[in-house]
Design a protein around this motif. Structure first.
Motif, short mmCIF file in Angstrom:
data_model
loop_
_atom_site.label_atom_id
_atom_site.label_comp_id
_atom_site.label_asym_id
_atom_site.label_seq_id
_atom_site.Cartn_x
_atom_site.Cartn_y
_atom_site.Cartn_z
N TYR A 127 -34.27 -42.67 14.04
CA TYR A 127 -33.39 -41.98 14.99
C TYR A 127 -32.66 -40.83 14.31
CZ TYR A 127 -29.76 -41.66 18.65
OH TYR A 127 -28.90 -41.25 19.64
N ARG A 128 -32.74 -39.66 14.92
CA ARG A 128 -32.16 -38.43 14.38
C ARG A 128 -32.67 -38.15 12.96
NH1 ARG A 128 -29.37 -37.57 18.71
NH2 ARG A 128 -27.63 -38.84 19.44
N GLY A 129 -33.93 -38.47 12.74
CA GLY A 129 -34.53 -38.28 11.44
C GLY A 129 -35.06 -36.88 11.21
N ALA A 130 -34.83 -35.98 12.15
CA ALA A 130 -35.28 -34.59 12.01
C ALA A 130 -34.57 -33.75 13.05
CB ALA A 130 -36.79 -34.48 12.18
N PHE A 131 -34.65 -32.43 12.85
CA PHE A 131 -34.17 -31.49 13.85
C PHE A 131 -35.24 -30.42 14.04
CE2 PHE A 131 -32.96 -29.65 9.81
CZ PHE A 131 -33.22 -28.29 9.97
N CYS A 132 -35.19 -29.74 15.17
CA CYS A 132 -36.08 -28.63 15.45
C CYS A 132 -35.26 -27.40 15.81
CB CYS A 132 -37.03 -28.93 16.62
SG CYS A 132 -38.09 -30.36 16.36
N LEU A 133 -35.73 -26.25 15.38
CA LEU A 133 -35.15 -24.96 15.78
C LEU A 133 -36.31 -24.09 16.23
CD1 LEU A 133 -32.50 -24.49 12.96
CD2 LEU A 133 -32.02 -24.83 15.39
N GLU A 134 -36.56 -24.11 17.53
CA GLU A 134 -37.73 -23.44 18.12
C GLU A 134 -37.31 -22.08 18.67
OE1 GLU A 134 -39.32 -26.52 20.96
OE2 GLU A 134 -37.72 -27.63 19.90
N THR A 135 -37.73 -21.03 18.01
CA THR A 135 -37.42 -19.68 18.46
C THR A 135 -38.25 -19.39 19.71
OG1 THR A 135 -39.11 -18.80 16.96
CG2 THR A 135 -36.85 -18.90 16.15
N GLN A 136 -37.62 -18.77 20.73
CA GLN A 136 -38.29 -18.75 22.03
C GLN A 136 -37.61 -17.80 23.01
OE1 GLN A 136 -37.63 -22.76 23.60
NE2 GLN A 136 -35.52 -22.30 24.04
N HIS A 137 -38.30 -17.56 24.14
CA HIS A 137 -37.65 -17.16 25.37
C HIS A 137 -37.12 -18.43 26.05
CE1 HIS A 137 -38.88 -13.07 24.84
NE2 HIS A 137 -38.50 -12.72 26.07
N PHE A 138 -36.37 -18.28 27.12
CA PHE A 138 -35.63 -19.42 27.66
C PHE A 138 -36.54 -20.36 28.46
CE2 PHE A 138 -31.63 -16.51 28.07
CZ PHE A 138 -31.67 -16.29 26.70
N PRO A 139 -36.17 -21.64 28.53
CA PRO A 139 -36.93 -22.58 29.37
C PRO A 139 -36.91 -22.14 30.84
CG PRO A 139 -35.32 -23.73 27.99
CD PRO A 139 -35.02 -22.27 27.88
N ASP A 140 -38.01 -22.41 31.52
CA ASP A 140 -38.12 -22.18 32.97
C ASP A 140 -37.88 -20.74 33.38
OD1 ASP A 140 -38.79 -23.34 35.50
OD2 ASP A 140 -36.68 -23.36 36.07
N SER A 141 -38.07 -19.80 32.46
CA SER A 141 -37.85 -18.39 32.79
C SER A 141 -38.67 -17.89 33.98
CB SER A 141 -38.13 -17.51 31.57
OG SER A 141 -37.13 -17.68 30.59
N PRO A 142 -39.92 -18.35 34.19
CA PRO A 142 -40.68 -17.87 35.35
C PRO A 142 -40.00 -18.19 36.68
CG PRO A 142 -42.17 -18.85 33.77
CD PRO A 142 -40.77 -19.18 33.30
N ASN A 143 -39.10 -19.19 36.69
CA ASN A 143 -38.39 -19.56 37.92
C ASN A 143 -36.93 -19.14 37.90
OD1 ASN A 143 -40.62 -20.99 39.14
ND2 ASN A 143 -40.29 -22.60 37.62
N GLN A 144 -36.52 -18.40 36.85
CA GLN A 144 -35.12 -18.02 36.71
C GLN A 144 -35.04 -16.50 36.58
OE1 GLN A 144 -32.74 -20.21 36.95
NE2 GLN A 144 -33.73 -22.17 36.51
N PRO A 145 -34.81 -15.77 37.67
CA PRO A 145 -34.88 -14.30 37.62
C PRO A 145 -33.83 -13.65 36.73
CG PRO A 145 -34.07 -15.08 39.76
CD PRO A 145 -34.57 -16.29 39.04
N ASN A 146 -32.73 -14.36 36.41
CA ASN A 146 -31.70 -13.76 35.56
C ASN A 146 -31.94 -14.02 34.07
OD1 ASN A 146 -31.11 -16.50 36.17
ND2 ASN A 146 -29.05 -16.25 35.33
N PHE A 147 -33.03 -14.74 33.72
CA PHE A 147 -33.38 -14.95 32.33
C PHE A 147 -34.33 -13.84 31.87
CE2 PHE A 147 -32.89 -19.90 32.10
CZ PHE A 147 -31.53 -19.76 32.28
N PRO A 148 -34.38 -13.56 30.57
CA PRO A 148 -35.35 -12.56 30.07
C PRO A 148 -36.77 -12.92 30.51
CG PRO A 148 -33.80 -13.16 28.34
CD PRO A 148 -33.55 -14.11 29.48
#
Length: 377
Positions: free
Chosen positions: A334-355
């Motif tokens: 449990y909590r044995g790792a972390f992730c830092l995923e560089t990205q555009h935002f989740p669900d952007s195709p359905n969120q017109p105010n996101f990049p």
């Protein structure tokens, strides 16, 4: 493509006293990765820079299997979670350890989006949502190796029109480069023959104490992000960009990952901890900037993350539960790792105010992300 023996020699070259043991270790690794999947050859490739930093990559899923860096005592630590064989990755494919992610990193609500008035339905593999390109995403395909030397590998994959429900034939090329500045640099490039959506990322699970050694709650994190995108109970953003000030999501000053993770906060409850997109503070769209810094007091290892992307997903290993046995038989707790995923935002195709994550035919998708390692005593 270089032969396995040549690849071994590239990374084991050095003092003769260590060459034989290094060769034996690398050969044992390769014996569990040399196979065929759907008629395509899978291998393990070894990179090494001029300061002793090493990385092993399999072209199955473009996965980083090992990433070895020096600690404050000069000893080497493997700082990414993973497995000892291709078969284990295939059996635990939804873990995403070390994988290339596409066509769309993160979640798309209800596995649907609309593009130019046409609705597309995707494979749903995360409750009601599509996650990380679906079950047949880029983490579960065999990439072609188009270039390889001792410090760089270039991988290519052609995603067919309608693969996992996405429109357009997408040609993707991805370069992993182990620089002499102790950087793991990733360069992405993609083209489509039809308008589509693209959001590529990398999904290493890091533990700067060493993979399978303790948890990461003592790691000190700083994010150059004064806002994040809050989510609902299935981790889909509302569309709001919310300030982190006064919340457990404020990592604008260096703070231990475990310092506030158990606070009674709705967003922490939804994620089981941190599993959120942070909006990076950028003065110029697409500029390469420092996104995050992580420091492990136990080992003195520091990792800096630079990216051209507008966001970064911070995940605190909430779903690791000790049931997974990884490299060298070590348990990933449990909590044995972390992730830092560089990205555009989740669900952007359905969120017109996101990049926007739309890619037009004739245009080229590019992004670069860097994970840089050093020691701080």
């Amino acid at each position: 493509m270089r032969s396995s023996k040549r690849m071994i020699a590239l990374v084991c070259a050095g003092a003769m006293s260590t060459w034989l043991s290094c060769t034996a270790d690398k050969q044992q690794d390769e014996d569990t990765f040399n196979t065929q999947i759907n008629g395509k050859e899978v291998n393990l490739y070894h990179l090494r820079n001029n300061h002793g930093m090493e990385m092993s990559v399999t072209n199955y899923g473009g996965r980083v299997v090992k990433l070895v860096v020096p600690n404050k005592d000069g000893q080497l630590e493997d700082v990414v979670l993973g497995f000892d064989s291709v078969q284990e990755y295939r059996e635990s494919s939804e873990a995403y350890f070390g994988a290339a992610i596409g066509r769309y990193g993160n979640r798309i609500a209800n596995g649907r989006f609309t593009l130019d008035g046409e609705e597309y339905e995707l494979a749903r593999n995360n409750g009601p949502n599509a996650l990380h390109g679906g079950p047949g995403g880029f983490h579960n395909v065999v990439w072609e190796v188009v270039e390889f030397d001792d410090q760089r590998i270039v991988l290519q994959y052609i995603s067919a029109d309608w693969e996992e429900g996405y429109p357009g034939r997408l040609e993707v090329q991805m370069s992993y480069h182990l620089t002499d500045d102790n950087e793991f640099r990733i360069d992405y490039k993609a083209n489509t023959d039809r308008k589509t959506v693209v959001n590529l990322t990398h999904h290493s699970f890091f533990n700067l104490n060493g993979a399978g050694k303790a948890d990461v709650r003592d790691h000190v994190l700083q994010l150059n992000a004064s806002a994040f995108t809050p989510v609902d109970s299935v981790l889909i953003p509302y569309g709001e960009i919310r300030a982190v000030a006064g919340t457990p999501f404020d990592f604008t000053k260096a703070t231990a990952i475990g310092g506030r993770i158990d606070q009674d906060h709705e967003q922490l409850q939804f994620g089981g901890g941190y599993d959120h997109n942070f909006v990076l503070d950028k003065e110029e769209v697409g500029a390469m900037t420092l996104a995050a810094t992580v420091f492990a007091p136990q080992t003195g290892i520091k990792m800096e993350v630079f990216t051209t992307e507008p966001g970064i997903q911070f995940y605190s290993g909430n779903f690791l539960d000790g049931s997974v046995s990884g490299k060298d038989g070590r348990t990933y707790g449990y909590r044995g790792a972390f992730c830092l995923e560089t990205q555009h935002f989740p669900d952007s195709p359905n969120q017109p105010n996101f990049p926007s994550t739309e890619l037009e035919s004739g245009d080229t998708y590019t992004q670069t992300s860097i994970y840089k390692f050093s020691v701080q005593k």
